[in-house]
Scaffold this motif. Structure first.
Motif, PDB file in Angstrom:
ATOM      1  N   GLN A   1       0.840  -1.194   0.000  1.00 10.88           N
ATOM      2  CA  GLN A   1       0.000   0.000   0.000  1.00 10.88           C
ATOM      3  C   GLN A   1       0.878   1.246   0.000  1.00 10.88           C
ATOM      4  OE1 GLN A   1      -3.269  -0.432  -0.194  1.00 10.88           O
ATOM      5  NE2 GLN A   1      -3.799   1.747  -0.301  1.00 10.88           N
ATOM      6  N   LEU A   2       0.502   2.221  -0.800  1.00  7.27           N
ATOM      7  CA  LEU A   2       1.288   3.444  -0.884  1.00  7.27           C
ATOM      8  C   LEU A   2       1.236   4.198   0.438  1.00  7.27           C
ATOM      9  CD1 LEU A   2       2.948   5.484  -2.516  1.00  7.27           C
ATOM     10  CD2 LEU A   2       0.797   6.508  -3.285  1.00  7.27           C
ATOM     11  N   SER A   3       2.401   4.497   0.980  1.00  3.56           N
ATOM     12  CA  SER A   3       2.514   5.244   2.233  1.00  3.56           C
ATOM     13  C   SER A   3       3.580   6.318   2.057  1.00  3.56           C
ATOM     14  CB  SER A   3       2.881   4.305   3.388  1.00  3.56           C
ATOM     15  OG  SER A   3       3.060   5.032   4.590  1.00  3.56           O
ATOM     16  N   VAL A   4       3.160   7.576   2.143  1.00  6.84           N
ATOM     17  CA  VAL A   4       4.068   8.700   1.929  1.00  6.84           C
ATOM     18  C   VAL A   4       4.059   9.576   3.165  1.00  6.84           C
ATOM     19  CG1 VAL A   4       4.638  10.667   0.466  1.00  6.84           C
ATOM     20  CG2 VAL A   4       3.530   8.649  -0.534  1.00  6.84           C
ATOM     21  N   PRO A   5       5.151   9.661   3.913  1.00  8.61           N
ATOM     22  CA  PRO A   5       5.215  10.587   5.056  1.00  8.61           C
ATOM     23  C   PRO A   5       5.129  12.043   4.583  1.00  8.61           C
ATOM     24  CG  PRO A   5       6.976   8.944   5.156  1.00  8.61           C
ATOM     25  CD  PRO A   5       6.376   8.854   3.791  1.00  8.61           C
ATOM     26  N   ILE A   6       4.166  12.776   5.084  1.00  6.31           N
ATOM     27  CA  ILE A   6       3.941  14.159   4.658  1.00  6.31           C
ATOM     28  C   ILE A   6       3.754  15.028   5.892  1.00  6.31           C
ATOM     29  CG2 ILE A   6       2.464  15.718   3.311  1.00  6.31           C
ATOM     30  CD1 ILE A   6       1.613  13.335   1.635  1.00  6.31           C
ATOM     31  N   HIS A   7       4.480  16.137   5.948  1.00  4.83           N
ATOM     32  CA  HIS A   7       4.283  17.141   6.987  1.00  4.83           C
ATOM     33  C   HIS A   7       3.527  18.306   6.372  1.00  4.83           C
ATOM     34  CE1 HIS A   7       8.011  15.614   9.426  1.00  4.83           C
ATOM     35  NE2 HIS A   7       6.964  14.795   9.483  1.00  4.83           N
ATOM     36  N   VAL A   8       2.298  18.503   6.817  1.00  5.01           N
ATOM     37  CA  VAL A   8       1.429  19.539   6.257  1.00  5.01           C
ATOM     38  C   VAL A   8       1.569  20.806   7.081  1.00  5.01           C
ATOM     39  CG1 VAL A   8      -0.931  20.135   5.618  1.00  5.01           C
ATOM     40  CG2 VAL A   8      -0.162  17.753   5.463  1.00  5.01           C
ATOM     41  N   ASP A   9       1.658  21.952   6.387  1.00  5.49           N
ATOM     42  CA  ASP A   9       1.694  23.234   7.083  1.00  5.49           C
ATOM     43  C   ASP A   9       0.518  24.075   6.609  1.00  5.49           C
ATOM     44  OD1 ASP A   9       2.493  24.244   4.590  1.00  5.49           O
ATOM     45  OD2 ASP A   9       4.602  23.999   5.079  1.00  5.49           O
ATOM     46  N   ASN A  10       0.584  25.380   6.770  1.00  3.12           N
ATOM     47  CA  ASN A  10      -0.566  26.244   6.482  1.00  3.12           C
ATOM     48  C   ASN A  10      -0.980  26.203   5.010  1.00  3.12           C
ATOM     49  OD1 ASN A  10      -0.728  27.054   9.138  1.00  3.12           O
ATOM     50  ND2 ASN A  10       0.694  28.767   8.836  1.00  3.12           N
ATOM     51  N   SER A  11      -0.019  26.276   4.099  1.00  2.00           N
ATOM     52  CA  SER A  11      -0.369  26.353   2.678  1.00  2.00           C
ATOM     53  C   SER A  11       0.085  25.143   1.885  1.00  2.00           C
ATOM     54  CB  SER A  11       0.246  27.614   2.047  1.00  2.00           C
ATOM     55  OG  SER A  11       1.662  27.584   2.174  1.00  2.00           O
TER      56      SER A  11
ATOM     57  N   TYR B   1      -0.824  21.951  -1.016  1.00  2.00           N
ATOM     58  CA  TYR B   1      -1.162  20.551  -0.763  1.00  2.00           C
ATOM     59  C   TYR B   1      -2.485  20.444  -0.026  1.00  2.00           C
ATOM     60  CZ  TYR B   1      -1.204  15.780   0.899  1.00  2.00           C
ATOM     61  OH  TYR B   1      -1.582  14.489   1.165  1.00  2.00           O
ATOM     62  N   SER B   2      -3.241  19.391  -0.416  1.00  2.00           N
ATOM     63  CA  SER B   2      -4.453  19.026   0.294  1.00  2.00           C
ATOM     64  C   SER B   2      -4.600  17.513   0.216  1.00  2.00           C
ATOM     65  CB  SER B   2      -5.690  19.707  -0.311  1.00  2.00           C
ATOM     66  OG  SER B   2      -6.872  19.229   0.311  1.00  2.00           O
ATOM     67  N   ALA B   3      -4.985  16.907   1.330  1.00  2.00           N
ATOM     68  CA  ALA B   3      -5.158  15.452   1.343  1.00  2.00           C
ATOM     69  C   ALA B   3      -6.397  15.029   0.580  1.00  2.00           C
ATOM     70  CB  ALA B   3      -5.223  14.951   2.787  1.00  2.00           C
ATOM     71  N   ASN B   4      -7.390  15.910   0.474  1.00  2.00           N
ATOM     72  CA  ASN B   4      -8.654  15.580  -0.179  1.00  2.00           C
ATOM     73  C   ASN B   4      -8.912  16.547  -1.331  1.00  2.00           C
ATOM     74  OD1 ASN B   4      -9.344  13.494   1.773  1.00  2.00           O
ATOM     75  ND2 ASN B   4      -9.718  15.190   3.210  1.00  2.00           N
ATOM     76  N   LEU B   5      -9.793  16.134  -2.222  1.00  2.00           N
ATOM     77  CA  LEU B   5     -10.105  16.944  -3.384  1.00  2.00           C
ATOM     78  C   LEU B   5     -10.749  18.256  -2.953  1.00  2.00           C
ATOM     79  CD1 LEU B   5     -10.135  17.087  -6.470  1.00  2.00           C
ATOM     80  CD2 LEU B   5     -12.375  15.970  -6.426  1.00  2.00           C
ATOM     81  N   ASN B   6     -10.182  19.355  -3.437  1.00  2.00           N
ATOM     82  CA  ASN B   6     -10.649  20.694  -3.087  1.00  2.00           C
ATOM     83  C   ASN B   6     -10.740  21.491  -4.379  1.00  2.00           C
ATOM     84  OD1 ASN B   6     -11.068  23.315  -2.198  1.00  2.00           O
ATOM     85  ND2 ASN B   6      -9.662  23.144  -0.458  1.00  2.00           N
TER      86      ASN B   6
END
Length: 709
Positions: free
Chosen positions: A111-121, A175-180
């Motif tokens: 399964q695809l697993s990508v470590p991502i650190h999300v910030d404000n934008s 970046y957004s985890a879901n469709l926006n």
């Protein structure tokens, strides 16, 4: 003066062959660059999506997009043998063959697993430095983040998209985890991960396709003006490699087939073509040194007006390509074992083929047995051409494709064998050799002249899934053409006076060079150079005698002349259309030629170990050494009686070894040539030995009494 001309005729004609071979290397004019057509590019990825997942009822948005846009079969080749989702996304972002999934891959991708650190934008990938370092050590020279560096701003929606949109230091602009919907116009380039469609269960796949189609419908509804939307099935999800979906719709992509310079085939593109396609549409410079692909374009050539028929054709190509790999491996393995066993069975016939001059010391082999052996040898030599012709029928659509291919091949083989055996039954010793060689060469040449449809995804051709070649002449076809041109030329040259034989060899060889090397036909310039070397050797030896130092120097000079001419002409082609030699020479200026040389070397090693044709080459070497070259083997006598055959076989070995080494396929070209040539040589040895002790009958003795009277 006449003696000088007679002495150096073979060398001069070998040089003439080299000059004629340059005709094959005239470069094809580069297609004009596509004009910028879009302000936005949206690349939507659905890992594992195939053309048989798209239907008018389950996926109406994709169906409409395919009807309005340009479509093609997508090869998801990456730096891994099995391209998993992460590898496909990273290859997209690199514009080059890259690897993300570490370690060995079981039959099913993790399964695809990508470590991502999300910030404000935006976001950042903490493992990006390791990913860059891992790909830096590979011989492809991939640089993750090359696509993002080509634009000022990139948006990623979903974890896979983040891999492709991250810059070399790991930064994702938006970046957004879901469709926006609001992010679709935030940047000129937007990458969207809509998940994956895995497994072979039709119900599960249909449900996954419907979910992806619903998300795509919302994207198409909210897309900004003057935008190009690309839908791509970016990867496989298990060890069963397939062709996947590629649709581009928007300004500049309003119909037709997708094609690219890296495939030169209408309806076929690669994942590495998507990055240059996006930059070209946005009027951004394409870094040719970093990207392995080329910008895709559209072609209306041959696409059905009915979208259902067009999609069905692509789904059929996927099925053919997936079946071809398994059936092709089984066919080559069976052919190698059958030919080696046949060669061993013929040994007693060779030992007893020559009739002694004195009283008989052994009973001669019955003629029916000898005739049966000849028929089997002819049949073995025609097996590969028959496999090529078998693709005229769609055997891959049948319930048992392996049995279907075998049945069609055997039928074609029976007809061709009967024709050759009947025509050459009472002909000279090398008549079957010339006949089969002509059939093999003409079969491949006809396929090349008609668009190489039989070789594409064919058992005796190349697979679009593997991504090595999509048009022109393949490895097996190259071996057949080399064998056909040289052996056919030798059989024809034997009918001429000794002084004209080099000219005949040079003329036939030059035709073969044009067919192989022309970008409009075989499109294999490296193969044309290799054949040039073989023709030079064959022409120099066609008048008899071995390859002396003088002949070798003249032949080498002609071959080097053509190689130098090729290097100059090849450098005028677009980089993605250059051959392996052209790319190697072009990269010497920036110091990256080592990547290509290393890639070719590693490919040679892998092919040597894994290909069944390697076994045939080694077995043929042992057979020639310990059987054919013995006093009773007949090969020496064949060479003495028919000098052009000796030159042709010498040139065949030189050309095939050179082509295999340069193109990274090791002994495969030589193996394909020997699969056709060696049975014919054995047959010729049998016939030569059978007539070795033929003598003219003495005049009847007249009694002395009759003379006195």
């Amino acid at each position: 003066m006449r003696h000088w001309l007679h002495r150096f005729t073979p060398a001069l004609l070998a040089l003439l062959a080299g000059l004629l071979g340059l005709v094959a290397l005239v470069p094809q004019p580069a297609a004009p660059p596509a004009a910028p057509t879009a302000d936005y590019v949206l690349i939507v990825g659905v890992a594992g999506m195939r053309w048989d997942d798209i239907t008018a009822t389950d996926t109406p948005a994709m169906w409409q997009m395919a009807q309005d846009g340009a479509i093609g079969a997508l090869s998801v080749r990456s730096a891994r043998r099995i391209t998993c989702a992460g590898d496909g996304w990273l290859t997209l972002g690199s514009g080059n063959f890259a690897i993300y999934t570490p370690g060995a891959v079981t039959p099913t991708c993790p399964q695809l697993s990508v470590p991502i650190h999300v910030d404000n934008s935006g976001a950042s990938l903490p493992d990006q430095s390791d990913i860059v370092a891992r790909n830096r050590g590979l011989h492809w020279g991939a640089r993750p983040g090359a696509l993002a560096e080509g634009v000022r701003c990139t948006t990623a929606i979903g974890p896979g998209a983040a891999l492709a949109a991250a810059r070399p230091y790991g930064r994702v602009d938006r970046y957004s985890a879901n469709l926006n919907d609001g992010l679709l116009s935030a940047c000129a380039l937007t990458l969207i991960d809509l998940g994956q469609i895995a497994g072979d269960d039709p119900v599960t796949r249909a449900a996954g396709a419907r979910r992806a189609d619903a998300a795509l419908a919302s994207i198409l509804a909210a897309r900004p003006e003057r935008s190009v939307v690309v839908l791509a099935g970016l990867s496989d999800l298990d060890a069963t490699s397939r062709l996947h979906v590629a649709i581009a719709q928007g300004p500049g992509f309003t119909g037709g087939w997708l094609t690219s310079p890296s495939t030169s085939r209408h309806g076929y593109v690669q994942v590495v073509d998507l990055a240059p396609t996006a930059l070209a549409a946005l009027d951004r410079p394409v870094p040719g040194k970093l990207f392995s692909g080329g910008a895709a374009s559209t072609s209306d050539s041959g696409r059905p007006s009915d979208v259902a028929a067009a999609i069905s054709r692509l789904a059929d190509a996927d099925r053919e390509a997936s079946v071809q790999r398994r059936v092709g491996t089984n066919f080559l393995t069976t052919l190698v074992l059958a030919e080696l066993l046949l060669f061993v069975a013929v040994v007693p016939l060779l030992r007893r083929a020559r009739r002694p001059a004195g009283p008989l010391t052994h009973r001669p082999v019955p003629r029916p047995i000898v005739r049966a052996a000849e028929v089997l040898l002819i049949s073995a030599s025609l097996a590969v051409p028959a496999a090529l012709v078998a693709d005229l029928l769609p055997w891959w659509r049948w319930a048992r494709p392996g049995l279907g291919f075998g049945g069609v091949t055997l039928a074609v083989l029976a007809v061709a064998t009967f024709a050759i055996a009947f025509v050459t039954a009472r002909s000279r010793a090398i008549a079957p050799l010339g006949g089969v060689a002509a059939i093999a060469a003409l079969a491949v040449a006809f396929d090349v002249l008609t668009g190489s449809r039989l070789q594409l995804n064919g058992v005796a051709g190349y697979s679009a899934v593997l991504g090595g070649r999509y048009a022109g002449v393949g490895v097996i076809g190259l071996g057949l053409l080399v064998a056909g041109a040289l052996l056919g030329g030798a059989a024809l040259a034997q009918r001429f006076e000794r002084r004209w034989r080099p000219f005949v060899m040079a003329l036939i060889g030059a035709v073969g060079m044009v067919v192989i090397g022309s970008p409009y036909l075989g499109a294999d310039a490296s193969g044309a150079v290799a054949l040039t070397a073989g023709v030079c050797v064959a022409a120099a030896m066609a008048v008899g005698g071995w390859l002396t130092i003088t002949r070798l120097l003249w032949a080498a000079a002609a071959a080097l002349f053509v190689t130098a001419g090729f290097a100059v002409l090849d450098l005028f082609r677009p980089e993605e259309q250059r051959s392996s030699i052209g790319r190697l020479l072009g990269r010497t200026q920036d110091g990256t030629a080592g990547f290509i040389a290393r890639r070719i070397g590693e490919a040679d090693v892998v092919t040597t170990v894994t290909s069944p044709l390697t076994v045939l080459v080694l077995g043929s070497l042992l057979y020639a050494t310990f059987v054919l070259l013995r006093g009773w083997g007949g090969l020496r006598r064949l060479f003495g009686v028919f000098p052009p055959v000796r030159g042709a076989l010498s040139g065949l070995v030189v050309a095939c070894l050179l082509a295999g080494l340069v193109e990274g396929v090791s002994f495969n070209v030589l193996g394909a040539a020997l699969a056709t040539a060696l049975p014919l040589v054995v047959l010729s040895c049998l016939r030569v030995l059978d007539h070795a002790d033929d003598r003219s009958q003495p005049a009847p003795r007249v009694p002395e009494a009759a003379l006195e009277s």
